[in-house]
Design a protein around this motif. Structure first.
Motif, PDB file in Angstrom:
ATOM      1  N   PRO A  21       0.830  -1.208   0.000  1.00 36.17           N
ATOM      2  CA  PRO A  21       0.000   0.000   0.000  1.00 36.17           C
ATOM      3  C   PRO A  21       0.864   1.258   0.000  1.00 36.17           C
ATOM      4  N   ALA A  22       0.390   2.296  -0.657  1.00 35.71           N
ATOM      5  CA  ALA A  22       1.078   3.584  -0.604  1.00 35.71           C
ATOM      6  C   ALA A  22       1.068   4.102   0.841  1.00 35.71           C
ATOM      7  N   PRO A  23       2.122   4.759   1.283  1.00 37.89           N
ATOM      8  CA  PRO A  23       2.176   5.223   2.675  1.00 37.89           C
ATOM      9  C   PRO A  23       1.164   6.326   2.943  1.00 37.89           C
ATOM     10  N   GLU A  24       0.668   6.368   4.157  1.00 38.57           N
ATOM     11  CA  GLU A  24      -0.242   7.417   4.602  1.00 38.57           C
ATOM     12  C   GLU A  24       0.567   8.453   5.382  1.00 38.57           C
ATOM     13  N   PRO A  25       0.653   9.696   4.888  1.00 41.29           N
ATOM     14  CA  PRO A  25       1.442  10.703   5.608  1.00 41.29           C
ATOM     15  C   PRO A  25       0.897  10.957   7.007  1.00 41.29           C
ATOM     16  N   ARG A  26       1.791  11.067   7.955  1.00 38.28           N
ATOM     17  CA  ARG A  26       1.448  11.446   9.310  1.00 38.28           C
ATOM     18  C   ARG A  26       1.545  12.973   9.439  1.00 38.28           C
ATOM     19  N   PRO A  27       1.124  13.522  10.568  1.00 40.47           N
ATOM     20  CA  PRO A  27       1.262  14.972  10.746  1.00 40.47           C
ATOM     21  C   PRO A  27       2.703  15.423  10.517  1.00 40.47           C
ATOM     22  N   GLY A  28       2.876  16.463   9.726  1.00 40.19           N
ATOM     23  CA  GLY A  28       4.210  16.966   9.405  1.00 40.19           C
ATOM     24  C   GLY A  28       4.843  16.319   8.190  1.00 40.19           C
ATOM     25  N   GLU A  29       4.153  15.344   7.588  1.00 40.18           N
ATOM     26  CA  GLU A  29       4.662  14.669   6.395  1.00 40.18           C
ATOM     27  C   GLU A  29       3.798  14.995   5.181  1.00 40.18           C
ATOM     28  N   VAL A  30       4.379  14.787   3.994  1.00 37.45           N
ATOM     29  CA  VAL A  30       3.621  14.926   2.748  1.00 37.45           C
ATOM     30  C   VAL A  30       3.892  13.690   1.891  1.00 37.45           C
ATOM     31  N   LEU A  31       2.943  13.377   1.025  1.00 42.37           N
ATOM     32  CA  LEU A  31       3.102  12.257   0.104  1.00 42.37           C
ATOM     33  C   LEU A  31       3.782  12.761  -1.163  1.00 42.37           C
ATOM     34  N   VAL A  32       4.871  12.092  -1.543  1.00 42.61           N
ATOM     35  CA  VAL A  32       5.635  12.478  -2.724  1.00 42.61           C
ATOM     36  C   VAL A  32       5.613  11.336  -3.728  1.00 42.61           C
ATOM     37  N   ALA A  77      17.218  13.688   1.356  1.00 43.82           N
ATOM     38  CA  ALA A  77      18.181  12.647   1.716  1.00 43.82           C
ATOM     39  C   ALA A  77      17.996  12.310   3.187  1.00 43.82           C
ATOM     40  N   MET A  78      18.507  11.147   3.578  1.00 43.70           N
ATOM     41  CA  MET A  78      18.481  10.685   4.968  1.00 43.70           C
ATOM     42  C   MET A  78      17.068  10.458   5.486  1.00 43.70           C
ATOM     43  N   VAL A  79      16.174  10.015   4.595  1.00 39.03           N
ATOM     44  CA  VAL A  79      14.831   9.582   4.985  1.00 39.03           C
ATOM     45  C   VAL A  79      14.636   8.185   4.409  1.00 39.03           C
ATOM     46  N   PRO A  80      14.396   7.163   5.220  1.00 37.28           N
ATOM     47  CA  PRO A  80      14.310   5.795   4.695  1.00 37.28           C
ATOM     48  C   PRO A  80      13.063   5.564   3.861  1.00 37.28           C
ATOM     49  N   GLY A  81      13.140   4.528   2.995  1.00 41.10           N
ATOM     50  CA  GLY A  81      11.976   4.102   2.235  1.00 41.10           C
ATOM     51  C   GLY A  81      11.882   4.653   0.831  1.00 41.10           C
ATOM     52  N   ALA A  82      13.032   4.972   0.203  1.00 47.70           N
ATOM     53  CA  ALA A  82      13.010   5.634  -1.105  1.00 47.70           C
ATOM     54  C   ALA A  82      12.848   4.683  -2.281  1.00 47.70           C
ATOM     55  N   GLU A  85       7.488   3.769  -5.381  1.00 44.67           N
ATOM     56  CA  GLU A  85       6.836   4.752  -6.249  1.00 44.67           C
ATOM     57  C   GLU A  85       6.361   5.971  -5.472  1.00 44.67           C
ATOM     58  N   TYR A  86       6.098   5.810  -4.181  1.00 46.75           N
ATOM     59  CA  TYR A  86       5.652   6.918  -3.335  1.00 46.75           C
ATOM     60  C   TYR A  86       6.371   6.839  -1.991  1.00 46.75           C
ATOM     61  N   ALA A  87       6.539   7.997  -1.350  1.00 46.81           N
ATOM     62  CA  ALA A  87       7.099   8.044  -0.008  1.00 46.81           C
ATOM     63  C   ALA A  87       6.401   9.143   0.778  1.00 46.81           C
ATOM     64  N   ALA A  88       6.221   8.907   2.068  1.00 46.82           N
ATOM     65  CA  ALA A  88       5.745   9.931   2.987  1.00 46.82           C
ATOM     66  C   ALA A  88       6.978  10.537   3.649  1.00 46.82           C
ATOM     67  N   VAL A  89       7.226  11.814   3.395  1.00 45.98           N
ATOM     68  CA  VAL A  89       8.474  12.455   3.791  1.00 45.98           C
ATOM     69  C   VAL A  89       8.190  13.627   4.723  1.00 45.98           C
ATOM     70  N   PRO A  90       8.922  13.742   5.829  1.00 47.43           N
ATOM     71  CA  PRO A  90       8.757  14.921   6.686  1.00 47.43           C
ATOM     72  C   PRO A  90       9.042  16.206   5.901  1.00 47.43           C
ATOM     73  N   GLU A  92      10.117  18.967   6.840  1.00 49.19           N
ATOM     74  CA  GLU A  92      11.360  19.636   7.220  1.00 49.19           C
ATOM     75  C   GLU A  92      12.583  19.038   6.530  1.00 49.19           C
ATOM     76  N   LYS A  93      12.442  17.847   5.951  1.00 44.33           N
ATOM     77  CA  LYS A  93      13.552  17.209   5.252  1.00 44.33           C
ATOM     78  C   LYS A  93      13.558  17.502   3.749  1.00 44.33           C
ATOM     79  N   LEU A  94      12.504  18.126   3.250  1.00 47.14           N
ATOM     80  CA  LEU A  94      12.381  18.378   1.817  1.00 47.14           C
ATOM     81  C   LEU A  94      13.070  19.681   1.424  1.00 47.14           C
ATOM     82  N   VAL A  95      13.698  19.646   0.259  1.00 43.15           N
ATOM     83  CA  VAL A  95      14.331  20.840  -0.297  1.00 43.15           C
ATOM     84  C   VAL A  95      13.713  21.103  -1.665  1.00 43.15           C
TER      85      VAL A  95
END
Length: 301
Positions: A21-32, A77-82, A85-90, A92-95
């Motif tokens: 299943p595609a990840p479900e973003p938690r608070p502070g995360e976005v789906l990429v 970078a430095m966020v596991p699970g890459a 096809e999709y990742a839920a990423v904090p 604050e880690k996105l540039v």
């Protein structure tokens, strides 16, 4: 979604293509939605169990893509699970990616580019006239290190396999040596991502109060070291990682901002070896471990 999963550690065959299943973003995360994934040696360490991860897991810690909710192009970078096809990423880690950089360039730049940045600016602040030895200089991180050390006015000696010498000279190295050649002495700093097979000679190459920066171990981990070995010339030994040098949002934006600006201006050139389909991640790991690549290796969903 399609993803690569490790259920039991081992060789490249431990990388399995699965539907999850595609990840479900938690608070502070976005789906990429991921468009390109960086392949790095830390992925190998996780796959083999050298750096233990809870099983099963989706490897990979560097990628670039599009935020589903906004359409913004981002990298991280430095966020596991890459490896997916999709990742839920904090957030604050996105540039954000500048308009001039596509997502493949973003995925190729982040981890190795920011690693090279912190190594020459913070772990050891390279200055004009410093003598610098860089191992594995034809690789992704090594090639960026050569360029950034030259940018700061250093005299750069590099090691690489003979077939890659001309390429490393083209990146700006003043001298390129094979691993079996005699290495010069009197280096202010040695950047060593190889580890076991180069460590002792790297120490021997240092000047008084020189610094050995061990930031990888592609040939295997270094055996325990007696600190008294450093006393003869008052040497420094450090084992950093990118996480130690992107502790705050401000530091992350500084390093990524410098990196993107240098790429845009042409001061630093990215080298992408090839892009391999995500389903063939095992083959990508074989290529990486064979040292048969020149520059960055990517996966594409």
């Amino acid at each position: 979604m399609k993803a690569i999963q490790v259920r039991a550690t081992g060789g490249p065959e431990a990388l399995e293509s699965v539907d999850v299943p595609a990840p479900e973003p938690r608070p502070g995360e976005v789906l990429v939605r991921i468009e390109a994934i960086g392949v790095n040696y830390i992925d190998v360490y996780h796959r083999t169990g050298l750096y233990a991860m809870p099983l099963p897991f989706i490897p990979g810690s560097e990628a670039a893509g599009v935020v589903e909710a906004t359409g913004e192009r981002v990298a991280w970078a430095m966020v596991p699970g890459a490896y997916a096809e999709y990742a839920a990423v904090p957030e604050e880690k996105l540039v954000p990616l500048p308009a001039s950089l596509d997502t493949r360039s973003g995925a190729a730049a982040m981890l190795q580019g920011m690693t090279a940045h912190y190594l020459v600016t913070s772990t050891f602040a390279v200055r004009e006239g410093h003598k610098v030895l860089i191992h594995a200089a034809a690789g992704g991180a090594g090639g960026l290190l050569v360029q950034m050390a030259k940018q700061r006015g250093a005299h750069v000696v590099a090691t690489a396999s003979p077939a890659k010498h001309e390429e490393v000279i083209a990146l700006g190295a003043d001298e390129v040596l094979d691993y079996g050649d005699p290495w010069p002495e009197g280096m202010n700093v040695v950047y060593d991502s190889v580890g076991k097979t180069t460590f002792d000679r790297s120490l021997d190459a240092l000047a008084v109060r020189g610094t050995l920066v061990l930031f990888g171990q592609s040939s295997g981990p270094v055996p325990p070291v007696d600190p008294s070995r450093l006393a003869k010339r008052g040497l420094y030994l450090t084992r950093p990682s990118l996480g130690h040098y992107t502790l705050t949002r401000e530091e992350l934006r500084w390093r990524a901002g410098d990196l993107f600006a240098w790429i845009e201006s042409g001061e630093v050139k990215l080298r992408i070896d090839r892009a391999v389909p995500l389903r063939d991640a095992a083959e990508a790991h074989r290529l990486l471990e064979s040292r048969g690549t020149r520059g960055k290796l990517l996966l594409v969903p």
